[in-house]
Write an enzyme that holds these catalytic residues in place. Sequence first.
Site, PDB file in Angstrom:
ATOM      1  N   LYS A   1       0.848  -1.202   0.000  1.00 59.46           N
ATOM      2  CA  LYS A   1       0.000   0.000   0.000  1.00 59.46           C
ATOM      3  C   LYS A   1       0.882   1.250   0.000  1.00 59.46           C
ATOM      4  O   LYS A   1       1.738   1.415   0.881  1.00 59.46           O
ATOM      5  CB  LYS A   1      -0.858  -0.006   1.263  1.00 59.46           C
ATOM      6  CG  LYS A   1      -2.348  -0.014   0.990  1.00 59.46           C
ATOM      7  CD  LYS A   1      -3.109  -0.104   2.284  1.00 59.46           C
ATOM      8  CE  LYS A   1      -4.507   0.417   2.092  1.00 59.46           C
ATOM      9  NZ  LYS A   1      -5.279   0.371   3.347  1.00 59.46           N
TER      10      LYS A   1
HETATM   11  O1  G3P Z   1      -8.116   0.804   5.167  1.00 61.86           O
HETATM   12  C1  G3P Z   1      -8.493   1.983   4.552  1.00 61.86           C
HETATM   13  C2  G3P Z   1      -9.853   2.493   4.892  1.00 61.86           C
HETATM   14  O2  G3P Z   1     -10.820   1.537   4.587  1.00 61.86           O
HETATM   15  C3  G3P Z   1      -9.987   3.073   6.278  1.00 61.86           C
HETATM   16  O3  G3P Z   1     -11.302   3.344   6.609  1.00 61.86           O
HETATM   17  O4  G3P Z   1     -12.922   3.652   8.423  1.00 61.86           O
HETATM   18  O5  G3P Z   1     -10.582   4.455   8.742  1.00 61.86           O
HETATM   19  O6  G3P Z   1     -12.105   5.630   7.191  1.00 61.86           O
HETATM   20  P1  G3P Z   1     -11.730   4.337   7.800  1.00 61.86           P
END
Ligand code: G3P
Length: 232
Positions: free
Chosen positions: A87
């Site tokens: 990533k």
């Molecule tokens: O892993 C990346 C993303 O899905 C993170 O989501 O819930 O932290 O906005 P969030």
Amino acid sequence: MRTKIFCDIADFKTIKLFNKKRIVDGFTTNPSLMRLAGAKNYKNYSQRILKICKKKPISFEVFGDNFDEMVDQAYKINKWGKNVYVKIPVVNSKGVFSGKVINKLSFEGIKLNITAIYTYEQIKKVLKNLNKKTPTILSIFAGRMADKGKDPLPVLKQSIKAVKDFKKIEILWASTREAYNFTQAKQIRCNIITMPPSVINKVEKFGMSSKLMTINTVKNFLEDSKKSKFRI
Ligand code: G3P
């Protein structure tokens, strides 16, 4: 085409459980989720996860904040397993576009997941730097956009259209907020959606009748009023 479901989690025990589920096609992690999982040693913790998740694709993020650090960490992470996607944040913390890093790694055949994408402009810039033959995921943070009052659907739709001729490039709906996002992702033919375990649990129970939903809702309210011994 089918919208694949990834699980957005770094917790070892949860990955062990969700890796067994047929509904789960892969996993995404990020440094915040790793911290939340209690990881002390990034490499050791990731490799412990990889002993469980050997086949399904899983993303581990670099946390270097400059070109050299990112490339160095990407090489190391890439060696951890065949199912690993590295990533790379679309920009560093100073807002500098990671194009050079993406270009170098992509043309060396390293599978990437470009993360923290919020605009179609970013998608276009990333695409210019990708080897279209290298499997790549482009993660658009739909939920965080919606949290700020922005509709994520136009960016997602444009991006899906832009990659439709590239078989190896997939758009991922990241930052999922509710189970209905899966339905939306399917409607726009998004390649992947990554969801927290709690949301996957809800998707597994899709299809409940409205009648049963009403009864369950009323039952819950009744149970809570009894537990609290409410009187009027
Ligand atoms: O892993 C990346 C993303 O899905 C993170 O989501 O819930 O932290 O906005 P969030």
